[in-house]
Design an enzyme around this catalytic site. Structure first.
Site, PDB file in Angstrom:
ATOM      1  CG  HIS A  48      -7.435   3.016  -0.310  1.00 21.38           C
ATOM      2  ND1 HIS A  48      -7.135   3.064   1.042  1.00 21.38           N
ATOM      3  CD2 HIS A  48      -6.843   1.883  -0.769  1.00 21.38           C
ATOM      4  CE1 HIS A  48      -6.400   2.023   1.372  1.00 21.38           C
ATOM      5  NE2 HIS A  48      -6.201   1.301   0.285  1.00 21.38           N
ATOM      6  CD  GLU A  79      -2.942   1.048   2.318  1.00 19.15           C
ATOM      7  OE1 GLU A  79      -3.588  -0.022   2.343  1.00 19.15           O
ATOM      8  OE2 GLU A  79      -3.119   1.972   3.114  1.00 19.15           O
ATOM      9  CE1 TYR A  80       4.968   1.359  -2.669  1.00 17.88           C
ATOM     10  CE2 TYR A  80       3.130   0.234  -3.727  1.00 17.88           C
ATOM     11  CZ  TYR A  80       4.463   0.267  -3.358  1.00 17.88           C
ATOM     12  OH  TYR A  80       5.277  -0.775  -3.677  1.00 17.88           O
ATOM     13  CG  PHE A  81       1.194   7.829   1.459  1.00 15.03           C
ATOM     14  CD1 PHE A  81       2.095   8.808   1.065  1.00 15.03           C
ATOM     15  CD2 PHE A  81       1.527   7.037   2.555  1.00 15.03           C
ATOM     16  CE1 PHE A  81       3.295   9.002   1.730  1.00 15.03           C
ATOM     17  CE2 PHE A  81       2.739   7.213   3.214  1.00 15.03           C
ATOM     18  CZ  PHE A  81       3.628   8.196   2.803  1.00 15.03           C
ATOM     19  N   PRO A  82      -0.246   9.018  -2.110  1.00 15.76           N
ATOM     20  CG  PRO A  82      -2.126   9.836  -3.208  1.00 15.76           C
ATOM     21  CD  PRO A  82      -1.711   9.075  -1.977  1.00 15.76           C
ATOM     22  N   PRO A  83       2.452  11.137  -2.894  1.00 20.64           N
ATOM     23  CG  PRO A  83       4.491  10.381  -3.658  1.00 20.64           C
ATOM     24  CD  PRO A  83       3.032  10.340  -3.961  1.00 20.64           C
ATOM     25  CG  HIS A 118     -13.768   3.606  13.434  1.00 21.06           C
ATOM     26  ND1 HIS A 118     -13.625   4.909  13.870  1.00 21.06           N
ATOM     27  CD2 HIS A 118     -13.605   3.642  12.086  1.00 21.06           C
ATOM     28  CE1 HIS A 118     -13.395   5.689  12.833  1.00 21.06           C
ATOM     29  NE2 HIS A 118     -13.371   4.948  11.744  1.00 21.06           N
TER      30      HIS A 118
END
Length: 409
Positions: free
Chosen positions: A91, A31-35, A172
């Site tokens: 996502h 899993e990655y996220f936008p830099p 949660h």
């Protein structure tokens, strides 16, 4: 329809999960996220390609960003992943999803763009609060929760997408309560197994709230969720109990463990406190003992990650989902140690680590360190217009949105 140059649409992940891993041990997903920067995006493209090749990752997740902050970039990166041979798992959240005054239109357009681009897998999430807010509220006429999003996808797109949903082994964060000393002393055995302590305060998702969480999770699965990806955890027994509870609730789909790689002490402390994550006593003590030695923390991240993965594999887990934090060394160290890969950690290259910061993480929240014209301090209050009340040298100072920036440790 795909052109001659376009890859075929992705397989659905739920179908891939039923196949044994080629390495004979376990599947890996990443899993990655936008830099935040253009250079960071270019570097991430290269890292994603390396990591897919090196680990033969089953699929690749791309997050939507805090508060819906990265909608366009998230979609672009997920489409790039698909075009370069990844099975892309995008996502999608309910937060900040509004176009032309219509809170549903933006969601539909994102789903259509993903479908037209060959993506066939979606992670349906509620999402974090938008910038300047500590509480999540639904847009008028929009989706109130992830369940609404799952139902919408199935209603409008049928079985065109595979859908994964989030599971919370400890409950949660919104359902995790701060306990009084008396309540902490009288927890049930199940509450003791998932409680956490931060800064001397005990928190837990109480049994009644946990039951509501499980009922809601079953609703998401029954509405069309194919499998579950969990929130991070650092106690393998919490995950095992969660899977057992899922089966007792009649939730029989695959449950994929979400594993947060330990890369740095400040990030570990901040994330575990923010999410009210259970940190076993020995883990907390070891992290505190090496907090001033970044190399030791990263090395320990491999050791601890390998230990928890072995425990999960011994319990029957067949896939390990790594929250990479856009970095590779700890992931490679773990997969090398487990025998899934060999000799990768020596090849890891993290000289670009400073470019691998998430877009959403630029937003300050209470407790973050920021700096501006009035100096450097800690955020005490965030207002809806983005103004921050910051304690600087013992005094409260108001800084307008755009006049301060987050300090990354």
């Amino acid at each position: 329809m795909c052109s001659a140059q376009d890859p075929a649409p992705d397989a659905k992940i739920i179908d891939l999960l039923s196949k044994k891993a080629d390495n004979g041990i376990a599947h890996v997903s990443l899993e990655y996220f936008p830099p935040r920067t253009e250079q960071g995006v270019k570097n991430l493209h290269a890292r994603m390609e390396r990591m897919k090749t090196n680990t033969t990752a089953l699929y690749t997740d791309m997050t939507w960003g805090a508060g819906g902050s990265t909608a366009e970039l998230s979609l672009d990166l997920a489409l790039h992943a698909h075009r370069t041979g990844h099975v892309s798992n995008l996502h999608l959240t309910c937060t900040n999803m509004e176009k032309d005054g219509d809170p549903v239109k933006a969601v539909r357009e994102a789903l259509q763009a993903a479908y037209d681009g060959g993506i066939r897998n979606i992670v349906a999430l509620r999402g974090d609060p938008p910038e300047g807010s500590d509480e999540w509220t639904a847009a008028e006429g929009g989706f109130a929760c992830a369940l609404d999003l799952v139902r919408y996808i199935r209603k409008e797109f049928g079985d065109s997408f595979g859908i994964s949903v989030a599971g919370y082994p400890e409950g949660h964060p919104n359902r995790i309560s701060q306990l009084t000393d008396e309540e902490a002393a009288n927890m049930s055995d199940s509450e003791k197994g998932r409680c956490c302590t931060h800064d001397g305060i005990t928190y837990v998702c109480k049994d009644d709230d946990y039951k509501k969480e499980m009922d809601y999770l079953k609703e998401k699965v029954d509405a069309g969720g194919d499998f579950i990806i969990t929130q991070m955890f650092f106690d393998a027994e919490v995950f095992k109990t969660f899977v057992k509870d899922c089966r007792e609730w009649g939730i029989n789909c695959p449950v994929v463990p979400g594993l947060m790689c330990i890369n740095a002490y400040p990030g570990f402390k901040k994330m575990t406190k923010f999410c009210k994550t259970r940190v076993p006593k020995d883990l907390g003590e070891k992290m505190d003992a090496m907090k001033d030695d970044p190399d030791a923390v990263k090395k320990f991240g491999v050791t601890f990650g390998s230990e928890i993965c072995r425990s999960l594999l011994d319990s029957g887990v067949e896939i390990l989902h790594f929250y990479t934090l856009n970095l590779e060394k700890v992931v490679y160290g773990i997969t090398d140690d487990l025998g899934i890969t060999s000799g990768l950690v020596e090849k890891s290259d993290e000289k670009d680590a400073k470019d691998m910061v998430a877009v959403g993480s630029a937003w300050a929240r209470v407790g973050d360190k920021v700096k501006g014209s009035a100096g450097e301090g800690v955020v005490k209050e965030m207002r809806k217009d983005g103004t921050a009340v910051i304690e600087v040298d013992g005094k409260d100072v108001e800084m307008a949105k755009g006049s301060y920036e987050k300090v990354f440790s």
